[in-house]
Design a protein around this motif. Structure first.
Motif, PDB file in Angstrom:
ATOM      1  N   ALA A 251       0.837  -1.419   0.011  1.00  0.00           N
ATOM      2  CA  ALA A 251       0.110   0.496  -0.130  1.00  0.00           C
ATOM      3  C   ALA A 251       1.070   1.456  -0.058  1.00  0.00           C
ATOM      4  N   LEU A 252       2.206   0.833   0.829  1.00  0.00           N
ATOM      5  CA  LEU A 252       3.097   2.243   0.995  1.00  0.00           C
ATOM      6  C   LEU A 252       3.542   2.775  -0.574  1.00  0.00           C
ATOM      7  N   SER A 253       3.246   1.933  -1.145  1.00  0.00           N
ATOM      8  CA  SER A 253       4.648   1.668  -2.813  1.00  0.00           C
ATOM      9  C   SER A 253       3.477   2.190  -2.986  1.00  0.00           C
ATOM     10  N   THR A 254       2.822   2.038  -3.374  1.00  0.00           N
ATOM     11  CA  THR A 254       1.102   2.449  -3.901  1.00  0.00           C
ATOM     12  C   THR A 254       0.955   3.831  -4.088  1.00  0.00           C
ATOM     13  N   GLU A 255       0.459   4.359  -3.153  1.00  0.00           N
ATOM     14  CA  GLU A 255       0.799   5.661  -2.360  1.00  0.00           C
ATOM     15  C   GLU A 255       1.754   6.219  -2.822  1.00  0.00           C
ATOM     16  N   LYS A 256       2.695   5.377  -2.346  1.00  0.00           N
ATOM     17  CA  LYS A 256       4.254   6.544  -2.710  1.00  0.00           C
ATOM     18  C   LYS A 256       4.681   7.127  -4.141  1.00  0.00           C
ATOM     19  N   LYS A 257       3.752   6.019  -5.456  1.00  0.00           N
ATOM     20  CA  LYS A 257       4.043   6.634  -6.621  1.00  0.00           C
ATOM     21  C   LYS A 257       3.805   7.158  -7.261  1.00  0.00           C
ATOM     22  N   PRO A 258       2.426   7.485  -7.326  1.00  0.00           N
ATOM     23  CA  PRO A 258       1.871   8.963  -7.873  1.00  0.00           C
ATOM     24  C   PRO A 258       2.517  10.706  -6.750  1.00  0.00           C
ATOM     25  N   LEU A 259       2.309  10.328  -5.549  1.00  0.00           N
ATOM     26  CA  LEU A 259       2.809  11.294  -5.229  1.00  0.00           C
ATOM     27  C   LEU A 259       4.556  11.613  -5.486  1.00  0.00           C
ATOM     28  N   GLU A 260       5.448  10.957  -5.539  1.00  0.00           N
ATOM     29  CA  GLU A 260       6.678  10.726  -5.720  1.00  0.00           C
ATOM     30  C   GLU A 260       6.903  11.551  -7.594  1.00  0.00           C
ATOM     31  N   ASP A 261       5.682  10.515  -7.939  1.00  0.00           N
ATOM     32  CA  ASP A 261       5.471  11.888  -9.740  1.00  0.00           C
ATOM     33  C   ASP A 261       5.131  13.217 -10.160  1.00  0.00           C
ATOM     34  N   ARG A 262       4.302  13.416  -8.957  1.00  0.00           N
ATOM     35  CA  ARG A 262       3.481  14.856  -9.342  1.00  0.00           C
ATOM     36  C   ARG A 262       4.410  15.632  -8.538  1.00  0.00           C
ATOM     37  N   VAL A 458       1.586  23.993  -3.571  1.00  0.00           N
ATOM     38  CA  VAL A 458       1.572  22.235  -3.818  1.00  0.00           C
ATOM     39  C   VAL A 458       2.971  21.656  -3.922  1.00  0.00           C
ATOM     40  N   GLN A 459       3.899  22.039  -3.751  1.00  0.00           N
ATOM     41  CA  GLN A 459       5.157  21.020  -3.529  1.00  0.00           C
ATOM     42  C   GLN A 459       5.206  21.110  -1.635  1.00  0.00           C
ATOM     43  N   GLN A 460       4.584  22.149  -1.112  1.00  0.00           N
ATOM     44  CA  GLN A 460       4.525  21.759   0.288  1.00  0.00           C
ATOM     45  C   GLN A 460       3.768  20.217   0.509  1.00  0.00           C
ATOM     46  N   ASP A 461       2.878  20.640   0.608  1.00  0.00           N
ATOM     47  CA  ASP A 461       1.888  19.515   0.449  1.00  0.00           C
ATOM     48  C   ASP A 461       2.104  18.202  -0.090  1.00  0.00           C
ATOM     49  N   ILE A 462       2.476  17.975  -1.349  1.00  0.00           N
ATOM     50  CA  ILE A 462       2.870  17.053  -1.527  1.00  0.00           C
ATOM     51  C   ILE A 462       4.667  16.722  -0.927  1.00  0.00           C
ATOM     52  N   ARG A 463       5.479  17.221  -0.183  1.00  0.00           N
ATOM     53  CA  ARG A 463       6.633  16.625   0.754  1.00  0.00           C
ATOM     54  C   ARG A 463       5.705  16.228   1.507  1.00  0.00           C
ATOM     55  N   LEU A 464       4.737  16.863   2.692  1.00  0.00           N
ATOM     56  CA  LEU A 464       4.137  16.451   3.740  1.00  0.00           C
ATOM     57  C   LEU A 464       3.588  15.089   3.626  1.00  0.00           C
ATOM     58  N   SER A 465       3.120  15.454   2.268  1.00  0.00           N
ATOM     59  CA  SER A 465       2.321  13.376   2.191  1.00  0.00           C
ATOM     60  C   SER A 465       3.363  12.539   2.171  1.00  0.00           C
ATOM     61  N   LEU A 466       4.354  13.035   1.491  1.00  0.00           N
ATOM     62  CA  LEU A 466       5.248  12.439   0.894  1.00  0.00           C
ATOM     63  C   LEU A 466       6.522  11.871   2.896  1.00  0.00           C
ATOM     64  N   GLN A 467       5.969  13.049   3.652  1.00  0.00           N
ATOM     65  CA  GLN A 467       6.460  12.500   4.864  1.00  0.00           C
ATOM     66  C   GLN A 467       5.629  11.681   5.545  1.00  0.00           C
ATOM     67  N   THR A 468       4.274  11.939   5.320  1.00  0.00           N
ATOM     68  CA  THR A 468       3.234  11.037   6.225  1.00  0.00           C
ATOM     69  C   THR A 468       3.452   9.828   5.857  1.00  0.00           C
ATOM     70  N   LEU A 469       3.627   9.330   4.516  1.00  0.00           N
ATOM     71  CA  LEU A 469       4.233   7.637   4.234  1.00  0.00           C
ATOM     72  C   LEU A 469       5.087   7.476   4.730  1.00  0.00           C
ATOM     73  N   SER A 470       6.146   8.244   4.317  1.00  0.00           N
ATOM     74  CA  SER A 470       7.426   7.865   5.085  1.00  0.00           C
ATOM     75  C   SER A 470       7.381   7.530   6.662  1.00  0.00           C
ATOM     76  N   ALA A 471       6.972   8.029   7.560  1.00  0.00           N
ATOM     77  CA  ALA A 471       6.368   7.830   8.968  1.00  0.00           C
ATOM     78  C   ALA A 471       5.917   6.656   9.363  1.00  0.00           C
ATOM     79  N   ARG A 472       4.598   6.115   7.839  1.00  0.00           N
ATOM     80  CA  ARG A 472       4.346   5.455   7.694  1.00  0.00           C
ATOM     81  C   ARG A 472       5.007   3.981   7.657  1.00  0.00           C
ATOM     82  N   GLU A 473       6.360   3.999   6.695  1.00  0.00           N
ATOM     83  CA  GLU A 473       7.283   3.703   6.806  1.00  0.00           C
ATOM     84  C   GLU A 473       7.650   3.278   7.727  1.00  0.00           C
ATOM     85  N   ASP A 474       8.655   4.150   8.429  1.00  0.00           N
ATOM     86  CA  ASP A 474       9.493   4.095  10.028  1.00  0.00           C
ATOM     87  C   ASP A 474       8.288   3.622  10.846  1.00  0.00           C
ATOM     88  N   ALA A 475       7.022   3.248  10.337  1.00  0.00           N
ATOM     89  CA  ALA A 475       6.019   2.327  11.708  1.00  0.00           C
ATOM     90  C   ALA A 475       6.271   0.918  11.485  1.00  0.00           C
TER      91      ALA A 475
END
Length: 762
Positions: A251-262, A458-475
């Motif tokens: 799921a993390l991989s699926t969610e992270k890929k579009p955000l990284e592309d955006r 927009v870049q900051q919003d995407i960065r926050l989303s990626l940080q959230t995903l990163s926290a989930r990855e750490d968890a």
């Protein structure tokens, strides 16, 4: 004839070696009283295994060994050797040997020492007394059997009680082997019962401990059940946790890929917008003049910095060179530096080595001193030669030249720096003029700034989303590490198999469930772990091992007890069978003895009647006692009860006399009766030989003749060795041995063969 010879050495009155050969059916041994005739009969008893010193007319072992005389020293050992012919003979039962061993000649020897040690040999090989007794019993021979009758024992068959008489008759009938087997079986039975009691005692001792271990094992088994249940829960937990981790990772991989592309697209657009804004802001300053001025100013400043750095380096080198020149000058002034050519030093070295080699291994002290003096002169000359040289060193000259070059370079660099500073001032003025023009054109890029700001948001919003995903990855990483750690703890608690099964379980496709259920499962597992640790399963291996060992010991004892009971039953059956055989053979033998007894009795008394009668004799039972010393009474009888046993009673009736009891017989009549009975016993089951030690002493002349006829008849079936004073008895012998006492109080043998004498006389 089975008996071949008797050899005596150091036994009683026989100081030296004496040998008797038995080549005739009847051998007679004669001699005066006290000469040692009866010692021959006792030698037979001794070699055949007699253990009673009383029967050997002695009190101690030393009494059987020659004790010496005034002229002859005492012996330290005594030996008696019997030699038998053991070649196969034709018998009623077929061709057989006398002894059941595969030797044509059997030699039995007994040796005794003054330290009371005794040894037996069979054909020269050491054997046990038991082996000798068994071998002889099979041939109807014994140390105190019916075939060795001494002077005082002829009447014993009449005077003993019925039980003892039965034993004498059993011995004569050749039932000794059965008695021996019976006694051996009874000893084995007693030993078996003792072992049975010990085994049962041992089993009773370990039973409480086994029960304790059994209870502990039950606890361990319950703990093992808990461990198995925990293992199932853990495997399910690990499988579901693995599914959760893999799904979360997917799921993390699926969610992270579009955000990284955006993010990549927004960064690209933002870069483009910033470049456009920069282009608008610097639209007039991107002209060739501004760029050229800026580039020239940068180049000039770089050249200035380079020249400044080079000038500083050269100044440092100049200072260092000056200091080195000063040090060289000081050293030269002090005389520390002198230039000495290498050739001069090498020449001095070669000269000194040559002088030392010329000395060699000589120990001449004067030569050594001369070489030292020569070396001193040469070294002094070399020093004086180069002492006054104060010319500047070549290195000092080189430093002065270097200093001049550095000063010239410094002057050149200072000149170039002044020129570059002038150019820098001119270019700086030009750049300032162009920059002023740029300020006027900035307002035209305001719109582009708003675009850049929006894209940055927009870049900051995407960065926050990626940080959230990163926290989930750490968890997720922490959960993965915890999952692996839990597997390791489970392996330590339940064994390595749990790790393998956990890996296998990861291939199961578990359904999706709420994480709350997994957390509840984890809490349940933790509680089960605590219960399992409290149960003490950790030391179960040693306890189970001990329980198995004690259980195996108990099972072994159980089997041992069963085997002992079976062995006891078998021995009891064997004893019963032997008793039956003994009883049957005894009754048959008594019938045969009665026939012969009647014949011999009639011959001795000229008629009359004689028989052996079986009578029942009550014998008190042996009283058994328990552990407390109390008698164990039978539930049906008390300890006064007796059990019947068959004894043997002698009934006689003399001709022409109303005498019907042994008590009414005279001494001569008792002697004739005992001789008749002994001969009758010998006729039923003839032993290989019979020894009669003065059994005819009480006979008159008429009875001696009858006695002689009887022994001639008996000699047809067995060898006879007669120790006698009776002339009638002597006349029936084929070989006569005379025993006499020599001057040293030692017995000596003389022999006469009547058969050979008659042949010579003819």
């Amino acid at each position: 004839m089975y008996l071949k010879s008797l050899e005596i050495s150091g036994f009683k009155s026989f100081a030296g070696k004496a040998s008797l050969s038995f080549t005739a059916p009847i051998t007679s041994i004669v001699g005066p009283n006290g000469s040692g005739k009866s010692n021959v009969a006792e030698a037979f008893r001794y070699v055949l295994g007699e253990q009673s010193m009383k029967s050997m007319r002695g009190r101690r072992t030393e009494d059987l060994i020659w004790n010496g005389s005034r002229s002859t020293p005492k012996s330290n050992r005594a030996s008696v050797k019997l030699r038998f012919d053991n070649t196969p003979h034709e018998t009623e039962a077929g061709v057989r040997r006398l002894f059941d061993i595969d030797f044509d000649e059997v030699i039995i020897e007994r040796i005794i020492h003054r330290d009371a040690s005794s040894e037996y040999q069979l054909n020269g090989s050491p054997v046990r007394l038991k082996d000798i007794i068994e071998l002889l019993a099979a041939a109807h021979i014994g140390a105190s059997g019916h075939h060795i009758i001494s002077q005082g024992e002829a009447d014993r068959v009449l005077s003993v009680n019925t039980r003892e008489r039965r034993g004498m008759i059993e011995d004569a009938l050749g039932l000794k082997i059965y008695q021996y087997k019976k006694e051996e079986s009874e000893r084995k039975l007693e030993k078996t019962r003792e072992n049975l009691e010990k085994a049962e005692g041992l089993r009773r001792e370990i039973k409480p401990h086994l029960m304790f271990l059994s209870k502990q094992v039950q606890k361990i088994e319950k703990a093992q059940e808990l461990a198995n249940e925990l293992a199932e829960k853990l495997i399910e937990y690990f499988a579901r946790e693995h599914v959760h981790i893999e799904r979360e990772r997917t799921a993390l991989s699926t969610e992270k890929k579009p955000l990284e592309d955006r993010m990549h697209t927004v960064e690209k657009e933002l870069t483009h917008a910033r470049k456009e804004l920069e282009r608008l802001e610097t639209k007039d300053t991107t002209s060739d003049d501004l760029l050229k001025a800026e580039e020239e100013l940068r180049t000039v400043r770089k050249e200035k910095d380079t020249i400044t750095e080079e000038t500083g380096c050269i100044e440092g080198e100049i200072v260092a060179t000056k200091r080195q020149l000063e040090r060289e000058a000081e050293r030269r002034a002090k005389g520390d530096l002198r230039t000495v050519p290498w050739s001069a030093v090498s020449e001095l070295h070669a000269s000194v080595l040559k002088d030392i080699e010329s000395l060699g291994s000589s120990e001449d002290v004067g030569a050594f001193k001369r070489i030292v003096a020569t070396f001193k002169e040469k070294l002094t000359a070399l020093i004086e030669r180069f002492r006054g040289d104060d010319t500047p060193h070549a290195e000092e000259k080189e430093l002065e030249s270097t200093l001049k070059k550095l000063m010239a370079q410094k002057e050149t660099l200072l000149s170039n720096r002044n020129s570059i500073e002038a150019r820098e001032a001119s270019l700086s003025d030009t750049y300032k003029k162009v920059q002023k023009t740029i300020e006027d054109d900035k307002d035209s890029g305001r719109e582009m700034e708003r675009t850049v700001f929006a894209l940055s948001g927009v870049q900051q919003d995407i960065r926050l989303s990626l940080q959230t995903l990163s926290a989930r990855e750490d968890a997720l990483k922490a959960e993965t590490e915890e999952w692996k750690r839990d597997i390791g703890e489970a392996s330590a608690l339940l064994g390595t198999r749990i790790a393998y099964e956990a890996q296998v379980a990861t291939f199961r496709n578990e359904p999706v469930e709420d994480r709350h259920e997994q957390h509840e499962r984890k809490r349940l597992i933790e509680r089960m772990k605590i219960r399992l640790e409290e149960s003490g399963l950790g030391g179960s291996d040693d306890l189970m091992k001990e329980y198995k060992e004690v259980g195996d010991r108990d099972a072994f004892l159980e089997r041992e007890i069963a085997d002992l009971y079976a062995s006891a039953d078998s021995l009891e059956g064997l004893i019963k069978e032997l008793n039956t055989t003994l009883s049957l053979e005894f009754e048959r033998g008594v019938e045969k003895i009665n026939t012969e007894f009647q014949t011999f009795f009639s011959l001795m008394f000229g008629g009359g009647e004689a028989e052996l009668a079986l009578v029942k004799e009550k014998v008190k039972k042996e009283i058994m006692y328990d552990e407390d010393g109390e008698p164990i009474l039978s539930p049906e009888t008390d300890n006064e009860d007796t059990e019947p046993m068959l004894g043997v009673e002698i009934k006689v009736a003399l001709p022409r006399k109303k005498i019907r009891g042994l008590e009414m017989l005279s001494g001569g009549e008792r002697a004739l009766t005992s001789i008749a009975l002994i001969f009758a016993m010998s006729q039923v089951n003839p032993p290989p030989f019979v020894i009669l030690d003065e059994t005819d002493a009480a006979l008159d002349e008429a009875n001696s003749k009858r006695y002689g006829d009887m022994i001639e008849n008996l000699a047809k079936r067995t060898q006879l060795i007669l120790i006698t004073h009776n002339r009638e008895t002597m006349s029936r012998a084929g070989v006569l041995y005379g025993v006499t006492m020599d001057a040293h109080a030692a017995s000596q043998l003389l022999s006469v063969s009547f058969t050979e004498a008659i042949a010579v006389a003819k």
